[in-house]
Design a protein around this motif. Structure first.
Motif, short mmCIF file in Angstrom:
data_model
loop_
_atom_site.label_atom_id
_atom_site.label_comp_id
_atom_site.label_asym_id
_atom_site.label_seq_id
_atom_site.Cartn_x
_atom_site.Cartn_y
_atom_site.Cartn_z
N VAL A 36 0.84 -1.19 0.00
CA VAL A 36 0.00 0.00 0.00
C VAL A 36 0.87 1.24 0.00
CG1 VAL A 36 -1.82 1.24 1.20
CG2 VAL A 36 -1.79 -1.25 1.24
N TYR A 37 0.65 2.13 -0.98
CA TYR A 37 1.46 3.32 -1.13
C TYR A 37 0.74 4.61 -0.75
CZ TYR A 37 4.19 0.07 -3.94
OH TYR A 37 4.93 -1.02 -4.36
N ASP A 38 -0.57 4.57 -0.75
CA ASP A 38 -1.34 5.79 -0.52
C ASP A 38 -2.40 5.54 0.55
OD1 ASP A 38 -2.22 8.35 -0.79
OD2 ASP A 38 -2.99 8.14 -2.83
N THR A 39 -2.95 6.61 1.07
CA THR A 39 -4.02 6.50 2.05
C THR A 39 -5.29 7.09 1.48
OG1 THR A 39 -3.78 8.67 3.11
CG2 THR A 39 -2.26 6.92 3.81
N ALA A 40 -6.40 6.83 2.14
CA ALA A 40 -7.68 7.38 1.69
C ALA A 40 -7.91 8.79 2.23
CB ALA A 40 -8.82 6.47 2.16
N LYS A 41 -6.99 9.29 3.05
CA LYS A 41 -7.13 10.64 3.60
C LYS A 41 -6.87 11.68 2.52
CE LYS A 41 -5.46 9.18 8.16
NZ LYS A 41 -4.39 9.36 9.18
N ASP A 42 -7.61 12.77 2.61
CA ASP A 42 -7.40 13.87 1.69
C ASP A 42 -6.11 14.60 2.03
OD1 ASP A 42 -9.79 13.37 0.39
OD2 ASP A 42 -10.93 14.72 1.71
N GLY A 43 -5.48 15.19 1.01
CA GLY A 43 -4.32 16.03 1.26
C GLY A 43 -4.72 17.34 1.92
N CYS A 44 -3.76 17.98 2.56
CA CYS A 44 -4.02 19.23 3.28
C CYS A 44 -3.26 20.41 2.67
CB CYS A 44 -3.63 19.08 4.75
SG CYS A 44 -4.55 17.78 5.60
N HIS A 45 -2.76 20.26 1.44
CA HIS A 45 -2.05 21.32 0.72
C HIS A 45 -0.79 21.78 1.46
CE1 HIS A 45 -5.66 21.46 -1.72
NE2 HIS A 45 -6.38 21.67 -0.63
N ARG A 46 -0.19 20.90 2.23
CA ARG A 46 0.97 21.30 3.03
C ARG A 46 2.22 21.54 2.17
NH1 ARG A 46 0.77 16.75 7.63
NH2 ARG A 46 -0.18 15.62 5.89
N LEU A 47 2.24 21.02 0.95
CA LEU A 47 3.39 21.22 0.07
C LEU A 47 2.98 21.95 -1.21
CD1 LEU A 47 5.09 17.72 0.45
CD2 LEU A 47 5.50 19.79 1.79
N GLN A 48 1.89 22.68 -1.16
CA GLN A 48 1.38 23.36 -2.34
C GLN A 48 2.43 24.31 -2.92
OE1 GLN A 48 -1.83 22.57 -3.33
NE2 GLN A 48 -1.35 23.62 -5.25
N GLY A 49 2.64 24.19 -4.23
CA GLY A 49 3.57 25.07 -4.92
C GLY A 49 5.03 24.70 -4.80
N GLN A 50 5.34 23.62 -4.09
CA GLN A 50 6.73 23.22 -3.94
C GLN A 50 7.12 22.18 -5.00
OE1 GLN A 50 8.47 22.76 -0.07
NE2 GLN A 50 6.60 23.41 0.97
N VAL A 51 8.43 22.08 -5.22
CA VAL A 51 8.98 21.11 -6.18
C VAL A 51 9.89 20.16 -5.43
CG1 VAL A 51 10.45 20.79 -8.20
CG2 VAL A 51 8.84 22.71 -8.12
N ALA A 52 9.66 18.87 -5.59
CA ALA A 52 10.44 17.84 -4.90
C ALA A 52 11.21 17.00 -5.91
CB ALA A 52 9.54 16.95 -4.05
#
Length: 251
Positions: A36-52
Motif C-alpha cells: 500500500v502506497y497511498d491513504t484514503a485521507k485527503d491532502g491538506c495542501h501542506r506542500l502546495q507550490g513546492q517542487v520535490a
C-alpha cells in the motif's frame, strides 16, 4: 515528457500479516498483503507550490513519498535507473492528483548524471524546494552528489531529507544540517524499520521483530517525509525520525 493517463485511485486498506488460530492446535495462517502506497485521507495542501526531487522515487517507500507529496500539492521529479516501467507506474498514481511527474533516468553513482538530473529538474520546474535521498543503495556518495548539486538552487525554507539507518549517513545528515541552518535550509533524516516491498512479501515472519509485531506499509512511513518537508517542521533540523514499529533509538 510522455503523457500520463489516469487510473483508479488506490484506497488505503491497512492489511498486515497476522497469525490466526481459528481452531486450537491448527498452525498459524498468514495473510500476505498487497503493498500500500497511498491513504484514503485527503491532502491538506501542506506542500502546495513546492517542487520535490526524489532519488529512488519509483518504487517502495520512495513511490509512497512521491504519491503523497503530489497529494499535498507538490510537483515531483523522480529519478530512476532501470527501464522506467516502475517510474511510469508511480507517475500514473501521481496523475490521480492532477500532477504530471518528471521522470529522469539517472545513475546516481556518477556525479555528472546527478548534476544533469538536477539541471533537468530546474529547467522543467524552475526550482527545487525539497530533495529526498531515498535510493536502496546504502551509499553516502550518491547522496553527496545530489546534495552538492542541489544546494545552489535551494532557498531559505527548503529541505533535504535523507533515508538511511546507516550511521555514516545519519552523521552526514547532522553535519550538513549544521552547515546549512544559517541559510534557512533544513536537513533531516528518516531511519525506517521493516517495510513491506516486493522483495520480502513471501517472508512469512518479516517485520515480526518490531514491537507492533508486523512490518509497515510504505504508506505508513511517507507522512514522516511530508512532515519534515512542510512548514510544520520549520523549527526542526538535524533530527532523524525512527518509524520502526516502537523500538526506542538513542541516535
Amino acid at each position: 515528457m510522455e503523457a500520463i493517463t489516469q487510473n483508479t485511485p488506490q484506497k488505503y486498506n491497512h492489511e498486515m500479516p497476522c497469525g490466526d488460530n481459528e481452531t486450537e492446535g491448527e498452525p498459524e495462517t498468514y495473510i500476505f498483503p498487497s503493498i500500500v502506497y497511498d491513504t484514503a485521507k485527503d491532502g491538506c495542501h501542506r506542500l502546495q507550490g513546492q517542487v520535490a526531487l526524489l532519488e529512488g522515487g519509483d518504487t517502495g517507500l520512495g513511490r509512497a513519498v512521491a504519491v503523497q507529496f503530489a497529494k499535498e500539492g507538490a510537483e515531483v521529479a523522480i529519478l530512476f535507473n532501470d527501464d522506467g516501467s516502475h517510474a511510469r507506474e508511480t507517475a500514473d498514481m501521481i496523475s490521480e492528483y492532477g500532477k504530471q511527474a518528471l521522470l529522469i533516468f539517472c545513475d546516481v553513482t556518477k556525479e555528472n548524471s546527478c548534476k544533469q538530473a538536477v539541471d533537468k529538474t530546474i529547467s522543467w520546474f524552475g526550482k527545487i524546494d525539497i530533495l529526498v535521498n531515498n535510493a536502496a543503495l546504502e551509499n553516502i556518495v550518491p547522496q553527496y552528489y545530489l546534495v552538492n548539486h542541489t544546494i545552489p538552487h535551494l532557498a531559505a525554507g527548503s529541505s533535504i531529507i535523507n533515508t538511511s539507518t546507516q550511521e555514516t549517513i545519519i552523521d552526514f545528515t547532522r553535519a550538513l544540517s549544521s552547515q546549512l541552518i544559517k541559510k534557512g535550509i533544513r536537513v533531516n533524516g528518516v531511519a525506517p524499520g521493516a517495510i513491506w516491498n516486493s522483495a520480502v512479501r513471501n517472508i512469512t515472519d518479516f517485520g515480526k521483530d518490531s514491537l507492533f509485531g508486523y512490518a509497515a506499509h510504505p504508506a505508513d512511513i511517507a507522512p514522516c517525509y511530508i512532515f519534515l518537508a512542510s512548514e510544520d517542521a520549520a523549527f526542526i533540523s538535524g533530527e532523524v525520525l525512527h518509524p520502526n514499529g516502537g523500538t526506542v533509538m538513542t541516535r
